[in-house]
Enzyme design. Structure first.
Site, PDB file in Angstrom:
ATOM      1  N   GLU A 148      17.416  59.809 -10.436  1.00 13.42           N
ATOM      2  CA  GLU A 148      16.901  60.985  -9.721  1.00 13.42           C
ATOM      3  C   GLU A 148      15.728  60.634  -8.816  1.00 13.42           C
ATOM      4  O   GLU A 148      15.556  61.199  -7.737  1.00 13.42           O
ATOM      5  CB  GLU A 148      16.478  62.073 -10.711  1.00 13.42           C
ATOM      6  N   HIS A 199      19.126  71.804 -20.478  1.00 10.99           N
ATOM      7  CA  HIS A 199      20.123  72.059 -19.436  1.00 10.99           C
ATOM      8  C   HIS A 199      20.137  73.509 -18.969  1.00 10.99           C
ATOM      9  O   HIS A 199      21.156  73.977 -18.468  1.00 10.99           O
ATOM     10  CB  HIS A 199      21.523  71.685 -19.929  1.00 10.99           C
TER      11      HIS A 199
END
Ligand code: TPP
Ligand code: MG
Lengths: 331, 410, 324
Positions: free
Chosen positions: A65, A134
């Site tokens: 990321e 999440h």
């Protein structure tokens, strides 16, 4: 008179359409992210884009990321308009250094020599027992960073028009999508209608209470407003759509009209974007307030797994309705 | 530079005033300290002196209401320029509707928040929860939040409550049909500041849990004493009136029962040992209650003199604002109106008021005989939050006692 | 001295020019130390004394269209990439005339026109940006290369590994130039890296690596040219390891209590890249003194320029937070 045909777009398709139309028009626009090619992304937002644009412009990336975002920044500094997809907004934490220290600051630190026209798309949201890593809402972490813009659409039309504007904005935009909104549908014309960043939308007109809501809470607020209407309480719903910069004037104008305000988001209530909105309202519309500003947001916990716990944590229409009622009192 | 004449704050809580008329015209020479205009505040109309010497260059507000601090005229040297009209009319705008402040485009953010501007007129009353909007509306309408009940969150007074209160006031101040009006026509008389204050205070008072006690005093001794005094005073002078005796009797009784000489405050009862009695006075502008100070220290004749002076200046409208403030008890006397008995409404924050009618001859039974005696009916209204019934009864009977035995109080 | 763009990357192996440029950087850094100690320069400053050959040799090999990213130890890179001593010094003084208009400071020197995409004070922070620049060149099929300067300490950061991995995966035209000065602030290499041969880092990604004596400017030039040719050819990125020495404290004010005094003095005496080149060129003393004087004049002019510079107007505070 030009006939404009409309198509029923889901929120997911609207996001995809904005990217695809920009990529068709403009070789400098491309997308990279994890599993976005053949797989179409974890939420299938980029499904089919590989076939149209090829692996050079629909780049499957390693699980990096930070480098993904850094590379987006570097390419943007050289004049491209990259879109980086971060699979879950929880994982923005890994990209945060690059967003906060670089994307947001390059222009300023260089004394105006650079631009970073990067769009970082991400998604998240509760409601499906995704667990604590999440599904949380992180938009509030980015709105306090000078140099970043933050966008959070609640409808297909807004998603498409705002993503288009984000791609073509010369600043880094962090673009939040909500997993529960992907199947929302709306008739849209073929042609993109760009929506300027920093402009709120009045979703529902009312006179007694203003509810400023974002993302899924816009829909929850509408439901709560219907319920309140039965009791003669007229609710105005405003979706800021862009959180940074915030359309303060639209919010203030509404609150000056209604004298009561509820701010609502799915992210935790404490230290949330709603707190900033409440602060702005009390600073600039104090003498119009007829009740304390109510805040609706998630409880101060990591997002729990068990469905019952998750429900207890995240606000929905009942909490918005209750807040509306509190602002109105016993009248 | 021409000097500004600003609408002055002439008393506690005064937020605005109405310019009634100018005593000088534009171009006239004025001296500092010379009466310049007449101002109607929520209490009285009074002449206001010029703060400056020079030529009255411009009258910005010929008449009408303006907020305290508004520039209403300019005084300076002959031929001097005054600021342009646009700026003036802005500063003279009657109700100071706060304009949303636009943020300056480029400013360095202050590191420390500026201290909140202190509210004029002292600490805001925080005992009463009211929304910012409600407070602003109340301020603009001259309404007092004290005593109002709120319908908002947690019983907060909200805008709707203010609006309802304002409507109630408007309808209670029903417009009188003036003599000149065509029969059947309705005349709408805008509320004067005095009328508004009366309305506000009385409706507040009406909220207090009040109770009344009535008694009658035999005024034979007072009348006899009055007759004797009339002979003794020099010609041209007037002897003390019934009202003066009543004032004296109340003052003496209040010294004995200071619980009745008290103020009901938000968090406390303030008991006073100086007796400052408000004398309810009907004027052509409405009911005004000037205060007669230190009654406990005045002899009957001193009281009489002071009272007469006070009342006549009140009727003339030349009374000063300070003289309307700070009473500890009130007397309402309708004796001159052929009213025998009535109930007065409290004059907050005072906890008691006495109502006196006319002295009327009544048959009374005394030791088995029926006699005719001049009786004065007294009705005491008390705020039950501060005064208990027994104390009130004792106080009232003390007043009666002094009137029936005036020698005891002289 | 009127020749303000005195240092222009030569793109040729001209040892005479290299010496001039290294001298200007050395004098510049020495002046900065003095001006900083006198309180004229705010903030904090990291000097590249001892590492001049890496900056000069590498930048000389770059084409003007190539770009660099730099680190907290950025003055040498900026000067070697062609920014004027005046603009860099003015930036250190926080002046409007500075290469970042006074918004950046010592650790954030930018000169986009000359291909300097800026220096990141977050160790390793610019490696993603260099990777992205290379990605842009690759996608646009431009024959350009992005060269990232970074220290040995940065090779332990996550972004270093992510960027190396991504650049190799996508065969990007990038050169990762690691200046191994054997120290990460007070931490010696052995305490922050499990391997002493840092080219092994590159091997993990299958990336081509080169190693060079960072005190030999000509060698750095040649090695960089080779790395650039490789990257430009489309064969993928190169990890270029320059073994060098920090002949100064980590930053001005650092007492180096962690460093062996004798080792330090010996290294200073034996590993000065300027002395090495002077020796190799067998330069007469008068000629060297002349070059030194010239360099001093360039730097003195830069200091004067910076002192007379304009303080940024606080009214412009909010400018360039966003592009509009
Ligand atoms: C992410 C981060 N961690 C810590 C620091 C503090 N810091 C500044 S320079 C430095 C050492 C860097 O060593 P190296 O990369 O070898 O560069 P050198 O200083 O030797 O040029 C450290 C730890 C920082 N700036 N950034
Ligand atoms: Mg090092």
């Amino acid at each position: 008179m030009p006939t404009s045909t409309t198509t029923r777009f889901s929120y997911r398709e609207a996001v995809r359409d904005a990217m695809s139309q920009a990529m068709r028009r403009d070789a400098d626009v491309f997308i990279m992210g994890q599993d976005i090619a053949e797989h179409g992304g974890s939420q299938k937002v980029t499904l089919g884009m590989l076939e149209e644009f090829g692996p050079g412009r629909v780049r499957n990336s390693p699980i990096s990321e930070m480098a993904l975002t850094g590379a987006g920044i570097g390419a943007a500094m050289l004049g491209m308009r990259p879109i980086v997809e971060i699979m879950y907004e929880d994982f923005l934490t890994l990209a945060m250094e690059q967003l906060v220290n670089h994307a947001a600051k390059e222009r300023y630190m260089s004394g105006g020599q650079l631009k970073v026209p990067l769009t970082v798309r991400t998604q998240g949201g509760a409601g499906w027992s995704s667990g604590a890593q999440h599904g949380q809402q992180t938009e509030g972490w980015f709105v306090g960073v000078p140099g970043l813009k933050v966008v959070y659409p609640s409808t297909p039309r807004d998603a498409r028009g705002l993503l288009w504007s984000s791609i073509y904005d010369d600043n880094c935009v962090v673009f939040f999508e909500h997993v529960q909104l992907y199947n929302q549908r709306e008739e849209l014309p073929e042609e993109i209608e760009p929506i300027p960043l920093g402009k709120a939308r009045i979703v529902r007109i009312g006179t007694d209470v203003t509810v400023v809501a974002i993302g899924p809470l816009v829909h929850e607020a509408l439901a709560a407003a219907e319920q309140a209407e039965q009791e003669g309480i007229s609710v105005e719903v405003i979706d800021p759509r862009t959180l940074q910069p915030l359309d303060e004037e639209a919010i203030l104008e509404s609150v000056r009209k209604t004298s009561r305000c509820v701010v609502a988001h799915e992210a935790v209530r404490r230290m949330g974007i709603g707190a900033e909105m409440a602060a702005v309202i009390q600073e600039k519309a104090f003498d119009w307030l007829d009740a304390p500003i109510e805040r609706v947001g998630a409880r101060f916990t990591p997002l729990p797994f068990a469905p019952g716990l998750e429900q207890a944590s995240v606000p929905r229409r009942e909490q918005v309705y209750a807040a509306i009622k509190r602002t109105v009192g016993s009248r | 530079m021409a000097g500004e004449v600003k609408l002055p704050r002439l008393g506690q809580g005064m937020e605005s005033g109405v310019v009634v008329k100018w005593l000088k015209s534009e171009g006239a020479q004025v001296e500092q300290g010379e009466p310049l205009y007449e101002l109607d505040t929520d209490k009285v109309t009074q002449e206001v002196e010029s703060p400056l010497s020079g030529v009255l260059l411009k009258i910005v507000l010929p008449e009408g209401e303006a907020a305290v601090g508004t520039t209403i005229a300019y005084v300076g040297e002959e031929g001097e320029q005054v600021p342009d009209a646009a700026a003036e009319s802005k500063s003279a705008a009657a109700s100071p509707e706060p304009e949303p402040q636009r943020e300056p485009e480029v400013v360095s953010e202050p590191f420390m928040p500026a201290p909140a501007a202190s509210l004029d007129g002292g600490e805001p009353d925080t005992s009463k929860k009211a929304s910012p909007l409600a407070r602003r509306l109340a301020r603009e309408r001259g309404l007092d939040l004290e005593g109002m009940t709120g319908s908002g969150p947690e019983g907060r007074i909200v805008a709707g409550d203010i609006k309802r209160a304002a409507v109630a006031l408007d309808s209670s101040a029903a417009p009188p049909v003036s003599a000149g009006a065509a029969p059947g026509a309705v005349e709408r008389v805008p509320l004067t500041n005095v009328r508004r204050t009366i309305a506000r205070r009385l409706s507040e008072a009406w909220q207090a849990p009040a109770f009344q006690l009535t008694t009658s005093a035999d005024m034979s001794e007072v009348l006899a004493m009055r007759a004797r005094l009339r002979e003794r005073v020099e010609s041209g002078e007037r002897p003390p009136s019934i009202a003066d005796f009543l004032t004296k009797a109340c003052a003496q009784a209040l010294i004995r029962y200071p619980d009745v000489n008290a103020l009901w405050l938000a968090n406390a009862i303030e008991i006073h040992h100086a007796v400052d009695i408000g004398i309810a006075t009907a004027t052509d502008r409405g009911l005004i209650v000037p205060v007669l100070r230190a009654c406990e220290q005045k002899s009957l004749s001193e009281l009489a003199l002071a009272r007469r002076d006070l009342v006549s200046r009140t009727l003339e409208g030349t009374i000063s604002l300070e003289e309307l403030e700070g009473g500890t008890f009130s007397i309402s006397n309708l004796g001159t109106y052929d009213v025998e008995q009535f109930v007065a409404v409290l004059n907050p924050p005072q906890v008691a008021i006495i109502a006196a009618g006319a002295v009327v001859e009544h048959p009374v039974a005394r030791a088995g005989e029926v006699e005719i005696a001049p009786l004065l009916t007294l009705t005491l209204t008390c705020d039950h939050r501060a005064v208990d019934g027994s104390v009130a009864a004792e106080f009232l009977s003390a007043v009666k006692g002094f009137l029936e035995e005036p020698g005891l109080m002289l | 001295m009127t020749e303000l763009d005195y240092i222009v990357p030569s793109q040729t192996a001209e040892p005479g020019r290299f010496l001039q440029q290294m001298l200007v950087i050395r004098k510049f850094e020495q002046q900065v130390e003095e001006r900083y100690r006198d309180g004229e320069i705010p903030g904090f400053v990291h000097l590249a004394i001892g590492q001049e050959a890496v900056a000069v040799g590498a930048c000389a090999a770059l084409s003007p269209r190539d770009v660099i990213t730099s680190t907290h130890r950025s003055h040498a890179h900026a000067l070697a990439k062609g920014s004027s001593a005046r603009a860099v010094m003015a930036e250190l003084y926080g002046k409007l005339e500075g290469c970042s208009r006074g918004r950046g400071g010592s650790m954030h020197l930018y000169d986009v026109e000359r291909g300097n995409l800026g220096s990141s004070a977050v160790v390793g922070g610019a490696l993603g940006i260099a990777t992205g620049a290379a990605l842009a060149f690759s996608m646009r099929s431009e024959p350009r290369v992005a060269l990232a300067f970074f220290g040995d300490g940065a090779t332990a950061s996550g972004l270093f590994h992510e960027s190396m991995n991504m650049a190799q995966l996508w065969r990007l035209p990038a050169v990762f130039l690691c200046e191994n000065n054997r120290w990460a602030e007070s931490t010696p290499l052995a305490q922050h890296s499990p391997i002493s041969d840092l080219t092994q880092r590159a091997q993990a990604f299958g990336m081509t690596s080169l190693e060079v004596d960072g005190q030999d400017v000509e060698a750095v030039y040649r090695a960089t040219a080779e790395a650039l040719a490789h990257a430009r050819s489309g064969a993928g990125p190169v990890f270029l390891l320059a073994e060098t020495y920090r002949l100064a404290p980590h930053n001005v004010g650092d007492q180096q209590e962690y460093r062996d005094k004798a080792e330090y003095e010996l290294t200073r005496a034996t590993e000065d890249p300027i002395e090495k080149l002077r020796e190799r060129l067998a330069l007469p003393d008068e000629r060297f003194a002349e070059l030194e004087r010239e360099a001093e004049l360039v730097v003195a002019d830069a200091v004067e320029f910076a002192r007379r510079g304009t303080d940024p107007d606080p009214a412009t505070l909010l400018e360039d937070v966003y592009a509009d």
